[in-house]
Design a protein around this motif. Sequence first.
Motif, PDB file in Angstrom:
ATOM      1  N   MET A   1      35.873 106.356 -16.377  1.00 34.17           N
ATOM      2  CA  MET A   1      37.218 106.515 -16.890  1.00 34.17           C
ATOM      3  C   MET A   1      37.382 107.956 -17.375  1.00 34.17           C
ATOM      4  SD  MET A   1      38.986 104.923 -20.298  1.00 34.17           S
ATOM      5  CE  MET A   1      39.500 103.346 -19.710  1.00 34.17           C
ATOM      6  N   ASN A   2      38.417 108.615 -16.924  1.00 27.04           N
ATOM      7  CA  ASN A   2      38.729 109.971 -17.345  1.00 27.04           C
ATOM      8  C   ASN A   2      39.795 109.883 -18.437  1.00 27.04           C
ATOM      9  OD1 ASN A   2      39.945 112.512 -17.628  1.00 27.04           O
ATOM     10  ND2 ASN A   2      39.345 113.091 -15.553  1.00 27.04           N
ATOM     11  N   LEU A   3      39.418 110.247 -19.649  1.00 25.03           N
ATOM     12  CA  LEU A   3      40.312 110.109 -20.795  1.00 25.03           C
ATOM     13  C   LEU A   3      41.596 110.910 -20.622  1.00 25.03           C
ATOM     14  CD1 LEU A   3      40.806 108.905 -23.569  1.00 25.03           C
ATOM     15  CD2 LEU A   3      39.534 110.808 -24.543  1.00 25.03           C
ATOM     16  N   LEU A   4      41.468 112.142 -20.130  1.00 23.03           N
ATOM     17  CA  LEU A   4      42.657 112.977 -19.965  1.00 23.03           C
ATOM     18  C   LEU A   4      43.615 112.377 -18.929  1.00 23.03           C
ATOM     19  CD1 LEU A   4      43.741 115.421 -21.328  1.00 23.03           C
ATOM     20  CD2 LEU A   4      42.670 116.844 -19.608  1.00 23.03           C
ATOM     21  N   GLU A   5      43.077 111.796 -17.864  1.00 21.74           N
ATOM     22  CA  GLU A   5      43.925 111.143 -16.859  1.00 21.74           C
ATOM     23  C   GLU A   5      44.618 109.914 -17.447  1.00 21.74           C
ATOM     24  OE1 GLU A   5      44.854 111.983 -13.692  1.00 21.74           O
ATOM     25  OE2 GLU A   5      43.880 113.893 -14.158  1.00 21.74           O
ATOM     26  N   THR A   6      43.915 109.171 -18.283  1.00 17.98           N
ATOM     27  CA  THR A   6      44.503 108.004 -18.938  1.00 17.98           C
ATOM     28  C   THR A   6      45.664 108.415 -19.827  1.00 17.98           C
ATOM     29  OG1 THR A   6      42.359 106.886 -18.913  1.00 17.98           O
ATOM     30  CG2 THR A   6      44.012 106.040 -20.447  1.00 17.98           C
ATOM     31  N   ILE A   7      45.455 109.490 -20.598  1.00 22.54           N
ATOM     32  CA  ILE A   7      46.524 109.989 -21.468  1.00 22.54           C
ATOM     33  C   ILE A   7      47.702 110.470 -20.626  1.00 22.54           C
ATOM     34  CG2 ILE A   7      47.126 111.810 -23.114  1.00 22.54           C
ATOM     35  CD1 ILE A   7      44.188 111.544 -24.147  1.00 22.54           C
ATOM     36  N   LYS A   8      47.402 111.182 -19.555  1.00 21.26           N
ATOM     37  CA  LYS A   8      48.456 111.676 -18.659  1.00 21.26           C
ATOM     38  C   LYS A   8      49.262 110.509 -18.091  1.00 21.26           C
ATOM     39  CE  LYS A   8      49.067 114.458 -14.513  1.00 21.26           C
ATOM     40  NZ  LYS A   8      48.373 115.148 -13.422  1.00 21.26           N
ATOM     41  N   ASP A   9      48.574 109.459 -17.657  1.00 23.65           N
ATOM     42  CA  ASP A   9      49.259 108.278 -17.122  1.00 23.65           C
ATOM     43  C   ASP A   9      50.133 107.604 -18.181  1.00 23.65           C
ATOM     44  OD1 ASP A   9      48.086 108.703 -14.655  1.00 23.65           O
ATOM     45  OD2 ASP A   9      46.524 107.178 -14.932  1.00 23.65           O
ATOM     46  N   ALA A  10      49.662 107.616 -19.436  1.00 17.53           N
ATOM     47  CA  ALA A  10      50.437 106.999 -20.518  1.00 17.53           C
ATOM     48  C   ALA A  10      51.728 107.764 -20.782  1.00 17.53           C
ATOM     49  CB  ALA A  10      49.604 106.925 -21.787  1.00 17.53           C
ATOM     50  N   PHE A  11      51.686 109.083 -20.631  1.00 12.63           N
ATOM     51  CA  PHE A  11      52.857 109.906 -20.904  1.00 12.63           C
ATOM     52  C   PHE A  11      53.760 110.070 -19.674  1.00 12.63           C
ATOM     53  CE2 PHE A  11      50.361 111.591 -24.529  1.00 12.63           C
ATOM     54  CZ  PHE A  11      51.302 111.387 -25.520  1.00 12.63           C
ATOM     55  N   LYS A  12      53.259 109.745 -18.489  1.00 16.35           N
ATOM     56  CA  LYS A  12      54.014 109.971 -17.252  1.00 16.35           C
ATOM     57  C   LYS A  12      55.416 109.364 -17.274  1.00 16.35           C
ATOM     58  CE  LYS A  12      52.182 110.471 -12.999  1.00 16.35           C
ATOM     59  NZ  LYS A  12      51.337 110.080 -11.877  1.00 16.35           N
ATOM     60  N   PRO A  13      55.582 108.112 -17.720  1.00 18.53           N
ATOM     61  CA  PRO A  13      56.933 107.545 -17.743  1.00 18.53           C
ATOM     62  C   PRO A  13      57.900 108.312 -18.651  1.00 18.53           C
ATOM     63  CG  PRO A  13      55.295 105.816 -18.067  1.00 18.53           C
ATOM     64  CD  PRO A  13      54.578 107.127 -18.113  1.00 18.53           C
ATOM     65  N   LEU A  14      57.370 109.006 -19.640  1.00 20.67           N
ATOM     66  CA  LEU A  14      58.221 109.735 -20.572  1.00 20.67           C
ATOM     67  C   LEU A  14      58.607 111.122 -20.055  1.00 20.67           C
ATOM     68  CD1 LEU A  14      56.199 108.888 -23.805  1.00 20.67           C
ATOM     69  CD2 LEU A  14      58.234 107.723 -22.945  1.00 20.67           C
ATOM     70  N   MET A  15      57.952 111.560 -18.992  1.00 24.65           N
ATOM     71  CA  MET A  15      58.179 112.915 -18.478  1.00 24.65           C
ATOM     72  C   MET A  15      59.133 112.872 -17.287  1.00 24.65           C
ATOM     73  SD  MET A  15      54.344 114.487 -18.946  1.00 24.65           S
ATOM     74  CE  MET A  15      54.833 116.198 -18.874  1.00 24.65           C
ATOM     75  N   ASN A  16      60.396 112.609 -17.569  1.00 26.22           N
ATOM     76  CA  ASN A  16      61.391 112.472 -16.509  1.00 26.22           C
ATOM     77  C   ASN A  16      62.150 113.758 -16.246  1.00 26.22           C
ATOM     78  OD1 ASN A  16      62.968 112.687 -18.757  1.00 26.22           O
ATOM     79  ND2 ASN A  16      63.911 110.664 -18.597  1.00 26.22           N
ATOM     80  N   GLY A  17      61.680 114.858 -16.801  1.00 29.26           N
ATOM     81  CA  GLY A  17      62.348 116.130 -16.580  1.00 29.26           C
ATOM     82  C   GLY A  17      63.307 116.518 -17.684  1.00 29.26           C
ATOM     83  N   GLU A  18      63.866 115.555 -18.379  1.00 21.73           N
ATOM     84  CA  GLU A  18      64.767 115.857 -19.487  1.00 21.73           C
ATOM     85  C   GLU A  18      63.962 115.914 -20.776  1.00 21.73           C
ATOM     86  OE1 GLU A  18      68.303 113.485 -19.799  1.00 21.73           O
ATOM     87  OE2 GLU A  18      68.293 113.125 -17.637  1.00 21.73           O
ATOM     88  N   LYS A  19      64.108 117.032 -21.478  1.00 20.45           N
ATOM     89  CA  LYS A  19      63.363 117.179 -22.723  1.00 20.45           C
ATOM     90  C   LYS A  19      64.343 117.216 -23.886  1.00 20.45           C
ATOM     91  CE  LYS A  19      59.699 119.810 -20.590  1.00 20.45           C
ATOM     92  NZ  LYS A  19      59.043 121.105 -20.481  1.00 20.45           N
ATOM     93  N   PRO A  20      64.195 116.259 -24.797  1.00 13.35           N
ATOM     94  CA  PRO A  20      65.030 116.320 -26.006  1.00 13.35           C
ATOM     95  C   PRO A  20      64.565 117.503 -26.857  1.00 13.35           C
ATOM     96  CG  PRO A  20      63.397 114.582 -26.207  1.00 13.35           C
ATOM     97  CD  PRO A  20      63.274 115.132 -24.812  1.00 13.35           C
ATOM     98  N   PRO A  21      65.366 117.903 -27.809  1.00 13.73           N
ATOM     99  CA  PRO A  21      64.918 118.984 -28.702  1.00 13.73           C
ATOM    100  C   PRO A  21      63.662 118.555 -29.452  1.00 13.73           C
ATOM    101  CG  PRO A  21      67.179 118.284 -29.227  1.00 13.73           C
ATOM    102  CD  PRO A  21      66.671 117.387 -28.147  1.00 13.73           C
ATOM    103  N   LEU A  22      62.860 119.533 -29.809  1.00 17.86           N
ATOM    104  CA  LEU A  22      61.695 119.237 -30.635  1.00 17.86           C
ATOM    105  C   LEU A  22      62.161 118.643 -31.955  1.00 17.86           C
ATOM    106  CD1 LEU A  22      59.657 122.534 -30.142  1.00 17.86           C
ATOM    107  CD2 LEU A  22      59.050 120.278 -29.242  1.00 17.86           C
TER     108      LEU A  22
END
Length: 176
Positions: A1-22
């Motif tokens: 298991m690659n931890l960084l890939e797991t984290i990336k997969d977890a965040f993938k649905p949230l990365m739709n190109g639109e970024k709200p303000p910080l």
Amino acid sequence: MNLLETIKDAFKPLMNGEKPPLQVGEVMNLWFYLTATDQTMRGEEVSYNTAQDPELKEAVKDVLDNVHGPIHKELHDFLRDEGVELPVTTSPKPLEPYKLIPEGAKMTDDEIANLLVFNLTLGIQSACQGLVQSTRADVGMMFSRYQMMKITMSIKMKDLMGRKGWLRVPPPYNKH
């Protein structure tokens, strides 16, 4: 298991190109992480210049070039691009041996190695805080990456410190 890939997969649905303000917490965590990275680098530059052990010098240079240098640049550019006022930072120290510092006024190699690992540990903990408090996927990914970079370097340092006798471990626990 690659931890960084797991984290990336977890965040993938949230990365739709639109970024709200910080959000305020993200700005604070990123801003302080940049400030701490800058100050840590100044200490590492001085440590590089005063370290006597060639392997330790190489490890300090590795941290500067492959951990804190890239983190500093990415955070600086990211915050600037997001319109966040950047912290006041100090100028880098030249990487050259300081020959005129008396022995009692500079840290030993043991002290340098332990301070380096202490700072890496604090960075791991701060990155964890930034990760769990972030709502933007790109910010969470940055903190995940920083955490993995510092964990990797900490593992390398533990090996070096063990071989050199610099690793400080508590006494064994014997329940009577």
